[in-house]
Structure formats: structure tokens, C-alpha cells
Design an enzyme around this catalytic site. Structure first.
Site, PDB file in Angstrom:
ATOM      1  N   ASP A 175      80.705  34.157 -17.070  1.00  0.00           N
ATOM      2  CA  ASP A 175      80.119  35.395 -17.604  1.00  0.00           C
ATOM      3  C   ASP A 175      79.996  35.482 -19.128  1.00  0.00           C
ATOM      4  O   ASP A 175      78.945  35.743 -19.663  1.00  0.00           O
ATOM      5  CB  ASP A 175      80.950  36.608 -17.144  1.00  0.00           C
ATOM      6  CG  ASP A 175      81.213  36.613 -15.655  1.00  0.00           C
ATOM      7  OD1 ASP A 175      80.859  35.628 -14.970  1.00  0.00           O
ATOM      8  OD2 ASP A 175      81.792  37.596 -15.165  1.00  0.00           O
ATOM      9  N   GLU A 417      94.122  33.262 -11.912  1.00  0.00           N
ATOM     10  CA  GLU A 417      92.664  33.124 -12.016  1.00  0.00           C
ATOM     11  C   GLU A 417      92.302  32.017 -13.011  1.00  0.00           C
ATOM     12  O   GLU A 417      91.424  31.213 -12.764  1.00  0.00           O
ATOM     13  CB  GLU A 417      92.092  34.479 -12.471  1.00  0.00           C
ATOM     14  CG  GLU A 417      90.581  34.585 -12.438  1.00  0.00           C
ATOM     15  CD  GLU A 417      90.094  35.978 -12.852  1.00  0.00           C
ATOM     16  OE1 GLU A 417      90.927  36.809 -13.292  1.00  0.00           O
ATOM     17  OE2 GLU A 417      88.887  36.237 -12.732  1.00  0.00           O
TER      18      GLU A 417
HETATM   19  C1  GLC Z   1      84.487  36.732 -12.395  1.00  0.00           C
HETATM   20  C2  GLC Z   1      84.002  35.326 -12.696  1.00  0.00           C
HETATM   21  C3  GLC Z   1      83.079  34.860 -11.583  1.00  0.00           C
HETATM   22  C4  GLC Z   1      83.809  34.978 -10.251  1.00  0.00           C
HETATM   23  C5  GLC Z   1      84.340  36.398 -10.031  1.00  0.00           C
HETATM   24  C6  GLC Z   1      85.231  36.524  -8.804  1.00  0.00           C
HETATM   25  O1  GLC Z   1      83.439  37.645 -12.426  1.00  0.00           O
HETATM   26  O2  GLC Z   1      83.359  35.272 -13.926  1.00  0.00           O
HETATM   27  O3  GLC Z   1      82.666  33.541 -11.795  1.00  0.00           O
HETATM   28  O4  GLC Z   1      82.946  34.634  -9.216  1.00  0.00           O
HETATM   29  O5  GLC Z   1      85.109  36.782 -11.137  1.00  0.00           O
HETATM   30  O6  GLC Z   1      86.285  35.629  -8.855  1.00  0.00           O
END
Ligand code: GLC
Length: 458
Positions: A175, A417
Site C-alpha cells: 500500500d 504481520e
Molecule cells: C494490508 C496489506 C495488504 C494485505 C491486507 C490484509 O492492507 O497492505 O497487502 O492484503 O493488509 O492482510
């Protein structure tokens, strides 16, 4: 790989199981993290299935069935498939204006994510032992994935360049990567209606449930929601969006996965004896492979994304992990590969205690803890590992080293994460935990299981 950790990874995926009845049908899907991401995400789920398949084949197939359940008539498989009555995540279904595209009760966002799904489908097809489940994949999931690829080809590469266009930083999956700073500068804050800013100020939740220092900045968020607002105003007309969006980019990471996903579909169709269709996807993969080579910039020694908004063609020269992705796509020559491997092994750039940081350590925009601007993410490590795995024997020691550091990073810290790439003890504040973002993360758990199984023989 450690057995106790393997069990914890499975438990995390079990805990994040979400069962929901929509249109009279039961769906089993895995949410990324109950702490915040309480819906189904596209490339997360593709990855979940790749891990689930090693211990619960039924659930792996269910994961993909749920992912395709909200596919639009035009073929889009969205970035998010929403669960009903969940409030934690912003922007939820009410902010997208996509109701008229919904399959009955299944609401989704209006953009997509990196096309990992085809790669996941082939992996399941090759791994699943249960014949009936394998048939189900071919009968139910394969047609949806083919339709999704047709959507991507028709709407995101109308000029037939071999390279797909992404129209929102969220589509890139990375993002707030430094790669998007320049194209996002096309949007001036004054152009954004107050109503959009007010919405973000009022409802944004990621920076409250999580640590705001780790999350994307506020101006980025205004721009993300401005794009959603524009697309929704344009009725999600993809022709118009690709032509007129202020953010229109040919993304190296997205297109590397696109290339691999087309190779994957070609392989699956070949194995099913569907030769002509297989040849079509093979041709598409090869075309993208060639076009990716054109994104190589000799001067900077990087694969560069292209800002193609308003007829522009500007190379985005940001040193980030995306530059290693074309290795997996097989889009390189000997001298490019040599220079990429030197870059990867350079401790000043990528070879930190826990590689591979998402942004080079010597990029002036590198941030130790902020989302995609520095931290190491298991998903991008997976792509680099897979790429190295496709190279000759002389690269396998490097692959194994990256694999073992990826395992250690997760084993020492838990299923987070993303992670601080620099050794805790070496940091000025001597903080020795490397875990960042939300915890009990499905992605990280699935990747741990997938990598442990796939590479256990080597
Ligand atoms: C965030 C990340 C994206 C991912 C999502 C759920 O938005 O940038 O890549 O898919 O989280 O984990």
C-alpha cells in the site's frame, strides 16, 4: 522448522476461521487477523490456501471457493470480500458504492490485489490427494480464475502491452511503498473534497487499533479514499478508471505475479489436456516476461514501475524489494541477475539480520517500522525464495539462508504481520522484539507451513 511452531501456525489458521452463511450457502474463509482485518482479502486467501492444503485439503478448497464467491459479472475478484456486521475495519462495505455489482448478499470492494490466485490454484491442484476435491477445483475454481484473468487482460491491459495497470496503491498489495510516493504526488491535497477528509478523520481505524507509527500516513489515507470516492462516482467503470484515474501504474511486483500466474494456468490446463487454452495462457506469460525486461533500468540497476497516468511514461526509480520479483517470473538475463544478487547480498541494502527489508536500508525513505517502507514481510520473502529456488544450484545456499532466517524471524517473535529487519540488540533503543503490525496473522502462519513443507527435502 519447529514442530511446536508448526502446531501454533495451524492453530492460528484455525482460530482465524470465519464461517458465514450468505445467499443460503455456508462459506468457510480465513480472516487475516481478528485484531483488525476481519474480512476476506484476495492475495492473503490465495496464500492461506497454500498453507492449509498441507493439513486440511477441504479447508484449502473452501478458502478459494469463498474467495471467488463474490466475483463480479465482469470477472473482477475483489481485494476484499466483506463479512457482514463487522465494524472494526475501515473502509467497510458502505464506503465503496459497489452494491449493484454484488452477488446477492456477497459485498466486495471495487478494486483487486496482486493475482496470486492462479499460482495458489496450481499449487492446490498439484498437492491435493483427494480426487473429488481436485475435481471440484477444476470444475468450480478454475473457470472463475480464467474469467478473472480475462478481466485483468481486457480492462487492465487494453493496449496489449503485456503489463497490467494498477489503479490504486491498495491493488499493489504494498500500500504505502515508497514506489507510490511519486505517482501519488499527482493528487494534490486541495483536489480532495472535504467530505472525503472528514470521512477519514472520523472513521479511520487502523491507526487506532494498531500503532499509528507503523501505519501509513494521514495524507496517504486521504488519497486512498479519494481514489475510492472517484471510482465509486464513476460507477466502477473500469475503462474510464484506467484512462482517467490520477494513479495509473505498471507495477513490477503485480506484473511478476501476473506472469507466474499465467504460467501456472498454462500448466494446469496442459495437465487437464486442454492444449489450446494452455497455449493462450503460455503466450500471455511469455509476453509479460518480455515486457518486464523493458522495465529494467540499466542506470539505476533496478526494475522500475511506470507511472502511465495521463499519457505519461515515467520510470519510478525506487530501490525496494519489488526489484527482485522478476527473478521469479524468469524475466532477466545473466548480467541483470548478477547485479540483482549482489544487491540482495549487500548488508547496506538488503542483507540485514532478517532480510529482505521491503525498502533498501540505504534508501533515504527507509523507515524501520512503517508498514511497507522498511519492515520485512513474510509474503515478499516467499516471492524472493521462490525466485531463488528457480535458479541454478549455485544460488541454492543463498535461498536456504534466506529461508532459515525467515523461519527464525517468525520463531523468535511469533506470527506477526511484519517484522523489524534489523537485529533488535543492534538497535539504538536495544528493544529486542522485532514483531510489528497485528498479531496472530494468518498470512505469516500459512507461509510458515507452506515453506516448511515445500523446502523440507532440500
Ligand atoms: C494490508 C496489506 C495488504 C494485505 C491486507 C490484509 O492492507 O497492505 O497487502 O492484503 O493488509 O492482510
Amino acid at each position: 522448522m519447529r514442530e511446536d511452531l508448526m502446531q501454533r501456525a495451524k492453530d492460528t489458521l484455525l482460530k482465524n476461521l470465519y464461517q458465514v452463511k450468505l445467499n443460503g450457502q455456508n462459506y468457510q474463509r480465513t480472516v487475516p487477523s481478528k485484531e483488525f482485518y476481519v474480512h476476506q482479502w484476495n492475495w492473503d486467501s490465495a496464500t492461506h490456501a497454500m498453507g492449509l492444503v498441507y493439513f486440511d485439503e477441504r479447508r484449502a478448497v473452501d478458502e478459494l471457493l469463498s474467495l471467488i464467491s463474490g466475483q463480479w459479472k465482469n470477472g473482477l475478484i475483489a481485494q476484499i470480500t466483506f463479512n457482514p456486521n463487522e465494524e472494526k475495519y475501515f473502509p467497510g462495505p458502505e464506503f465503496w458504492g459497489t452494491e449493484k455489482f454484488a452477488t446477492g448478499e456477497i459485498l466486495t470492494s471495487g478494486i483487486t490485489q496482486p493475482p496470486l490466485l492462479g499460482i495458489s490454484l496450481l499449487h492446490l491442484y498439484q498437492t491435493i490427494k483427494d480426487i473429488d476435491l481436485k475435481k471440484e477445483l477444476v470444475i468450480k475454481v478454475l473457470p472463475a480464475v480464467i474469467k478473472y484473468h480475462e478481466f485483468l487482460k481486457n480492462f487492465r491491459d487494453p493496449e496489449d502491452s503485456g503489463l497490467l495497470t494498477v489503479v490504486h496503491p491498495w491493488e499493489s498489495g504494498t500500500d504505502n511503498s515508497t514506489r507510490w510516493d511519486e505517482p501519488l504526488a499527482n493528487i494534490s491535497l486541495e483536489d480532495i473534497p472535504d467530505a472525503v477528509k472528514i470521512l477519514v478523520n472520523k472513521y479511520r481505524s487502523d491507526d487506532k487499533l494498531g500503532n499509528s507509527k507503523h501505519r501509513p500516513g494521514l495524507t496517504d489515507y486521504y488519497k486512498y479514499m479519494y481514489l475510492v470516492h472517484l471510482f465509486s462516482k464513476w460507477g466502477w467503470d473500469n475503462n474510464k478508471i484506467v484512462k482517467e484515474s490520477p494513479f495509473v501504474v505498471k507495477d513490477v511486483l503485480f506484473n511478476s505475479l501476473w506472469c507466474r500466474a499465467n504460467f501456472a494456468l498454462a500448466e494446469l490446463l496442459e495437465q487437464e489436456g486442454r492444449r489450446d487454452e494452455s497455449a493462450t495462457f503460455l503466450k500471455m506469460a511469455q509476453k509479460t516476461q518480455k515486457s518486464l525486461l523493458d522495465l529494467w533500468d540499466d542506470k539505476s540497476g533496478l526494475y522500475t514501475d511506470l507511472d502511465v497516468s495521463n499519457g505519461k511514461r515515467i520510470r519510478i526509480k525506487e530501490n525496494t524489494v519489488a526489484t527482485f520479483l522478476p527473478i521469479w517470473a524468469g524475466a532477466y538475463n545473466k548480467s541483470i541477475l548478477d547485479s540483482l544478487i549482489d544487491r540482495l547480498k549487500d548488508p547496506k541494502q538488503y542483507w540485514s539480520a532478517f532480510p529482505v527489508p521491503t525498502t533498501s536500508l540505504n534508501n533515504s525513505k527507509f523507515e524501520l517500522t512503517r508498514y511497507w517502507r522498511g519492515p520485512t514481510w513474510p509474503i515478499t520473502n516467499l516471492f524472493v525464495i521462490e525466485g531463488l529456488g528457480k535458479l541454478g544450484p549455485e544460488y541454492q545456499a543463498l535461498k536456504m539462508e534466506l529461508l532459515s532466517r525467515t523461519f527464525k524471524m517468525i520463531e523468535d517473535n511469533g506470527f506477526y504481520e511484519y517484522f523489524d529487519p534489523i537485529n533488535g540488540g543492534a538497535r539504538p533503543d536495544k528493544r529486542n522484539t522485532l514483531s510489528l503490525g497485528f498479531g496472530s496473522f494468518s498470512w505469516t502462519s500459512a507461509i510458515y507451513i507452506y515453506l516448511s513443507n515445500k523446502y523440507k527435502e532440500t
